[in-house]
Design a protein around this motif. Structure first.
Motif, PDB file in Angstrom:
ATOM      1  N   ALA A   1       7.984  32.567 -25.061  1.00 26.00           N
ATOM      2  CA  ALA A   1       6.634  32.242 -25.523  1.00 26.00           C
ATOM      3  C   ALA A   1       5.673  33.407 -25.358  1.00 26.00           C
ATOM      4  O   ALA A   1       4.754  33.572 -26.164  1.00 26.00           O
ATOM      5  CB  ALA A   1       6.108  31.019 -24.762  1.00 26.00           C
ATOM      6  N   ALA A   2       5.861  34.194 -24.309  1.00 24.66           N
ATOM      7  CA  ALA A   2       4.898  35.268 -24.014  1.00 24.66           C
ATOM      8  C   ALA A   2       5.614  36.503 -23.503  1.00 24.66           C
ATOM      9  O   ALA A   2       5.621  36.787 -22.303  1.00 24.66           O
ATOM     10  CB  ALA A   2       3.863  34.787 -22.990  1.00 24.66           C
ATOM     11  N   PRO A   3       6.244  37.271 -24.381  1.00 24.47           N
ATOM     12  CA  PRO A   3       6.908  38.505 -23.937  1.00 24.47           C
ATOM     13  C   PRO A   3       5.879  39.540 -23.489  1.00 24.47           C
ATOM     14  O   PRO A   3       4.722  39.514 -23.904  1.00 24.47           O
ATOM     15  CB  PRO A   3       7.650  38.975 -25.191  1.00 24.47           C
ATOM     16  N   ALA A   4       6.309  40.437 -22.632  1.00 27.05           N
ATOM     17  CA  ALA A   4       5.445  41.537 -22.217  1.00 27.05           C
ATOM     18  C   ALA A   4       5.276  42.527 -23.368  1.00 27.05           C
ATOM     19  O   ALA A   4       6.198  42.724 -24.169  1.00 27.05           O
ATOM     20  CB  ALA A   4       6.041  42.235 -20.996  1.00 27.05           C
ATOM     21  N   TRP A   5       4.105  43.140 -23.436  1.00 32.26           N
ATOM     22  CA  TRP A   5       3.848  44.128 -24.483  1.00 32.26           C
ATOM     23  C   TRP A   5       2.761  45.075 -23.990  1.00 32.26           C
ATOM     24  O   TRP A   5       2.067  44.801 -23.016  1.00 32.26           O
ATOM     25  CB  TRP A   5       3.434  43.453 -25.795  1.00 32.26           C
TER      26      TRP A   5
ATOM     27  N   SER B   1      -0.452  54.824 -24.891  1.00 34.87           N
ATOM     28  CA  SER B   1      -0.782  56.227 -24.663  1.00 34.87           C
ATOM     29  C   SER B   1       0.182  57.119 -25.424  1.00 34.87           C
ATOM     30  O   SER B   1       1.397  56.878 -25.411  1.00 34.87           O
ATOM     31  CB  SER B   1      -0.701  56.558 -23.167  1.00 34.87           C
ATOM     32  N   PRO B   2      -0.314  58.163 -26.093  1.00 37.29           N
ATOM     33  CA  PRO B   2       0.594  59.103 -26.753  1.00 37.29           C
ATOM     34  C   PRO B   2       1.493  59.843 -25.776  1.00 37.29           C
ATOM     35  O   PRO B   2       2.477  60.464 -26.178  1.00 37.29           O
ATOM     36  CB  PRO B   2      -0.357  60.068 -27.482  1.00 37.29           C
ATOM     37  N   SER B   3       1.159  59.753 -24.475  1.00 36.47           N
ATOM     38  CA  SER B   3       1.960  60.431 -23.455  1.00 36.47           C
ATOM     39  C   SER B   3       3.125  59.583 -22.959  1.00 36.47           C
ATOM     40  O   SER B   3       3.910  60.051 -22.127  1.00 36.47           O
ATOM     41  CB  SER B   3       1.073  60.796 -22.253  1.00 36.47           C
ATOM     42  N   ASN B   4       3.242  58.335 -23.417  1.00 35.63           N
ATOM     43  CA  ASN B   4       4.308  57.503 -22.866  1.00 35.63           C
ATOM     44  C   ASN B   4       5.687  58.034 -23.250  1.00 35.63           C
ATOM     45  O   ASN B   4       5.814  58.908 -24.110  1.00 35.63           O
ATOM     46  CB  ASN B   4       4.110  56.020 -23.224  1.00 35.63           C
ATOM     47  N   ALA B   5       6.701  57.493 -22.599  1.00 37.09           N
ATOM     48  CA  ALA B   5       8.060  58.017 -22.765  1.00 37.09           C
ATOM     49  C   ALA B   5       8.705  57.594 -24.079  1.00 37.09           C
ATOM     50  O   ALA B   5       9.862  57.929 -24.329  1.00 37.09           O
ATOM     51  CB  ALA B   5       8.924  57.553 -21.592  1.00 37.09           C
ATOM     52  N   PHE B   6       7.976  56.855 -24.909  1.00 34.10           N
ATOM     53  CA  PHE B   6       8.514  56.382 -26.184  1.00 34.10           C
ATOM     54  C   PHE B   6       7.791  57.044 -27.361  1.00 34.10           C
ATOM     55  O   PHE B   6       7.590  56.429 -28.406  1.00 34.10           O
ATOM     56  CB  PHE B   6       8.397  54.857 -26.261  1.00 34.10           C
ATOM     57  N   GLY B   7       7.393  58.279 -27.155  1.00 29.81           N
ATOM     58  CA  GLY B   7       6.765  59.026 -28.230  1.00 29.81           C
ATOM     59  C   GLY B   7       5.421  58.489 -28.639  1.00 29.81           C
ATOM     60  O   GLY B   7       4.994  58.688 -29.782  1.00 29.81           O
ATOM     61  N   GLY B   8       4.739  57.801 -27.722  1.00 32.32           N
ATOM     62  CA  GLY B   8       3.433  57.249 -28.046  1.00 32.32           C
ATOM     63  C   GLY B   8       3.493  55.961 -28.842  1.00 32.32           C
ATOM     64  O   GLY B   8       2.476  55.511 -29.378  1.00 32.32           O
ATOM     65  N   SER B   9       4.669  55.325 -28.904  1.00 29.27           N
ATOM     66  CA  SER B   9       4.810  54.077 -29.658  1.00 29.27           C
ATOM     67  C   SER B   9       4.438  52.877 -28.792  1.00 29.27           C
ATOM     68  O   SER B   9       4.594  52.907 -27.568  1.00 29.27           O
ATOM     69  CB  SER B   9       6.256  53.913 -30.145  1.00 29.27           C
ATOM     70  N   PRO B  10       3.974  51.791 -29.414  1.00 30.73           N
ATOM     71  CA  PRO B  10       3.777  50.544 -28.679  1.00 30.73           C
ATOM     72  C   PRO B  10       5.108  50.011 -28.159  1.00 30.73           C
ATOM     73  O   PRO B  10       6.178  50.351 -28.691  1.00 30.73           O
ATOM     74  CB  PRO B  10       3.176  49.597 -29.730  1.00 30.73           C
ATOM     75  N   LEU B  11       5.039  49.152 -27.170  1.00 31.60           N
ATOM     76  CA  LEU B  11       6.232  48.602 -26.544  1.00 31.60           C
ATOM     77  C   LEU B  11       6.169  47.081 -26.553  1.00 31.60           C
ATOM     78  O   LEU B  11       5.106  46.496 -26.372  1.00 31.60           O
ATOM     79  CB  LEU B  11       6.358  49.078 -25.092  1.00 31.60           C
ATOM     80  N   ILE B  12       7.318  46.446 -26.753  1.00 34.61           N
ATOM     81  CA  ILE B  12       7.405  45.006 -26.614  1.00 34.61           C
ATOM     82  C   ILE B  12       8.743  44.638 -25.985  1.00 34.61           C
ATOM     83  O   ILE B  12       9.787  45.224 -26.310  1.00 34.61           O
ATOM     84  CB  ILE B  12       7.225  44.263 -27.964  1.00 34.61           C
TER      85      ILE B  12
ATOM     86  N   PRO C   1      19.060  35.322 -17.810  1.00 36.13           N
ATOM     87  CA  PRO C   1      18.704  36.195 -18.933  1.00 36.13           C
ATOM     88  C   PRO C   1      17.942  35.395 -19.992  1.00 36.13           C
ATOM     89  O   PRO C   1      18.296  34.253 -20.292  1.00 36.13           O
ATOM     90  CB  PRO C   1      20.060  36.670 -19.463  1.00 36.13           C
ATOM     91  N   ARG C   2      16.890  35.994 -20.528  1.00 35.02           N
ATOM     92  CA  ARG C   2      16.052  35.318 -21.514  1.00 35.02           C
ATOM     93  C   ARG C   2      15.771  36.253 -22.683  1.00 35.02           C
ATOM     94  O   ARG C   2      15.229  37.342 -22.484  1.00 35.02           O
ATOM     95  CB  ARG C   2      14.721  34.887 -20.884  1.00 35.02           C
ATOM     96  N   ALA C   3      16.127  35.815 -23.873  1.00 32.66           N
ATOM     97  CA  ALA C   3      15.887  36.612 -25.075  1.00 32.66           C
ATOM     98  C   ALA C   3      14.626  36.123 -25.770  1.00 32.66           C
ATOM     99  O   ALA C   3      14.330  34.927 -25.799  1.00 32.66           O
ATOM    100  CB  ALA C   3      17.079  36.512 -26.021  1.00 32.66           C
ATOM    101  N   VAL C   4      13.884  37.054 -26.341  1.00 30.44           N
ATOM    102  CA  VAL C   4      12.717  36.713 -27.147  1.00 30.44           C
ATOM    103  C   VAL C   4      13.208  36.294 -28.529  1.00 30.44           C
ATOM    104  O   VAL C   4      13.932  37.044 -29.183  1.00 30.44           O
ATOM    105  CB  VAL C   4      11.761  37.917 -27.255  1.00 30.44           C
ATOM    106  N   PRO C   5      12.835  35.084 -28.982  1.00 30.04           N
ATOM    107  CA  PRO C   5      13.300  34.632 -30.300  1.00 30.04           C
ATOM    108  C   PRO C   5      12.808  35.533 -31.428  1.00 30.04           C
ATOM    109  O   PRO C   5      11.750  36.160 -31.330  1.00 30.04           O
ATOM    110  CB  PRO C   5      12.696  33.224 -30.430  1.00 30.04           C
ATOM    111  N   VAL C   6      13.570  35.557 -32.501  1.00 31.75           N
ATOM    112  CA  VAL C   6      13.205  36.377 -33.654  1.00 31.75           C
ATOM    113  C   VAL C   6      11.835  35.963 -34.180  1.00 31.75           C
ATOM    114  O   VAL C   6      11.018  36.815 -34.561  1.00 31.75           O
ATOM    115  CB  VAL C   6      14.280  36.262 -34.759  1.00 31.75           C
TER     116      VAL C   6
END
Length: 495
Positions: A209-213, A218-229, A251-256
């Motif tokens: 219902a509420a995944p972290a995001w 920040s453009p300095s993050n380790a994912f090339g400045g991309s958002p994360l979810i 284990p819990r998967a976020v639904p499509v």
């Protein structure tokens, strides 16, 4: 550096970083109860950590709470000199009511004395008088791995998932005042000075219902400045050395559908980081990648499960801009793989390499674990031989190879957690043996080895109890006698 010059330098650095951030959800910076949320590592790592970001965002949902961030290292090169100030308003760190640490791994325990000492805050909780110093709260995966280590230092510890606990904890401290007694009965909270063990944890967070995001990107993050979810929490696999299956159950998967709704609320994205301990075990991974590819998103993920790499998944990864892949054989020894819970049939692995190359990928990075309990020199030879065979298959396919080697660190609660760290000297010897065996492939396989000394320190921190504070105080005394401040990361421990 003079105090005034340091202040101006810090203000300039934080102002530039703040200006570069994209903030979707703003939190109050001041309230009746003010929290400094500290990530005891580099800014780039903190802004890549969904646990830290989620706790920051949730603090802003509690009326009356003000929250600011703190990072002891802004550029990843060297720690900031004291005095320390908050990230947003440059408020003196010691002025906050609560100093909360989000600790992602045990190695960051060693950064706490360097933060608390210059603030004049005693390391030992029993030496801090209520009202004179901020209340110290600690949580995160590193704390969950070994909460006892901080039990003589922290006033309150949250060893489990933060979402079901953090807002209620802040509400209680706001209502009754920042003291351990105010929160000792809350589910999932531990007041070590008052109770021998944490209160039973609440129900696991509903990730579906509420995944972290990332509400701040920040453009300095380790994912090339991309958002994360977050797309999955916990891991269904049975690797005997891994903490993910211990800390985050079930284990819990976020639904499509949830993922698609989040994407619809964030139009215009160019890149994205999908966060999961084992992304390729998501039951609907293909549908997730279809959504990303259909929106032209560039994924900032590379770690894959080689046995799940079907032609369809490889094609989707390529459409999502992934060009290099990271696999984890762990060892070349069949017996060690069995005991690690990491089965691998070599011919199937090599067939996957062929599929990878067929789809246009040109680089593979392989991870290996050295020092697993019962490992022999014959097992090291098996790893070298496996790499020779892998390089032999990779070259005609046009694949370049890199191999990274880490040392086994026993983690409490894991099946392999009762194993013994082999020691820094022995780990160095084993790394040297692998280097020697890989010399004929010096131009074909790029090698990287973790620091044996850091592995030794982490192994000690993973098992130490409340006496960690005693050790820090001893180290401070030794360094003071030498006329230098303690670094807390080079102590010689018999592990």
């Amino acid at each position: 550096m003079s105090g005034l010059k340091h202040r101006f330098s810090y203000e300039g650095a934080t102002a530039r970083l703040l200006q570069s951030e994209k903030t979707e959800v703003r939190v109050p910076l001041a309230g009746k109860l003010n929290v400094a949320l500290a990530f005891p590592g580099p800014y780039a790592f903190g802004m890549s950590n969904l646990g830290f970001l989620t706790i920051h965002r949730l603090a802003g949902t509690v009326p009356g709470i003000g929250v600011e961030r703190f990072f002891p290292d802004l550029d990843g090169r060297e720690p900031l000199p004291p005095p320390f100030y908050s990230f947003e308003t440059r408020r003196p760190l010691g002025d906050f009511d609560i100093l909360a640490f989000s600790i992602s791994f045990e190695g960051d325990f060693d950064r706490l004395p360097g933060i608390l000492g210059p603030l004049g805050i005693p390391l030992r909780a029993a030496d801090r008088r209520r009202g004179r110093f901020p209340l110290l709260v600690a949580g995160g995966a590193g704390v969950g791995a070994n909460p006892a280590a901080l039990s003589a230092l922290a006033d309150l510890i949250v060893p489990g998932e933060g979402e079901p606990v953090w807002p209620a904890l802040l509400g209680r401290l706001l209502q009754e005042g920042p003291s351990p007694a105010a929160a000792r009965d809350l589910p999932g909270v531990w007041a070590p000075a008052l109770d021998a063990a944490p209160q039973p944890a609440p129900q696991p967070h509903d990730v579906a219902a509420a995944p972290a995001w990332s509400h701040i990107v920040s453009p300095s993050n380790a994912f090339g400045g991309s958002p994360l979810i977050e797309v999955m929490r916990g891991c269904p696999r049975t690797c005997t050395f891994c903490l993910a299956r211990v800390l985050y159950q079930p284990p819990r998967a976020v639904p499509v559908g949830t993922f698609a709704t989040w994407l619809d609320r964030h139009p215009g994205l160019e890149g994205l980081g999908l966060i999961a301990p084992s992304l390729f075990d998501h039951p609907d991974l293909e549908a997730l990648l279809e959504l990303c590819a259909g929106r032209g998103l560039r994924l900032r993920n590379s770690s894959v499960k080689w046995e799940r790499l079907s032609d369809r998944l490889l094609a989707l990864l390529w459409r999502c801009g992934v060009r290099g892949l990271t696999l984890a054989p762990e060892t070349g020894s069949e017996e060690l793989r069995r005991r690690m819970g990491k089965p691998l049939r070599e011919e199937a692995f090599f067939a996957t390499m062929t599929r990878i190359a067929t789809h246009g990928f040109t680089h593979l990075k392989l991870y290996f674990l050295v020092g697993f309990p019962g490992e022999t020199d014959a097992d090291l030879d098996a790893t070298v031989e496996f790499l020779h065979r892998t390089a032999g298959r990779a070259r005609p396919l046009g694949l370049t190879l890199a191999a990274a080697f880490g040392g086994f660190v026993p983690k409490q609660g894991t099946p392999a957690g009762q194993g013994v760290f082999c020691g820094a000297t022995e780990l160095k010897r084993r790394f040297t043996a692998i280097r020697r065996g890989m010399k004929p492939l010096a131009n074909l396989v790029k090698l990287r080895f973790d620091s044996p000394d850091q592995a030794a320190r982490q192994a000690w921190l993973a098992t130490v109890g409340p006496n960690l504070v005693d050790e820090y105080e001893k180290e401070d005394t030794r360094w003071a006698a030498r006329g230098r401040p303690s670094s807390h990361d080079t102590a010689d421990h018999d592990v």
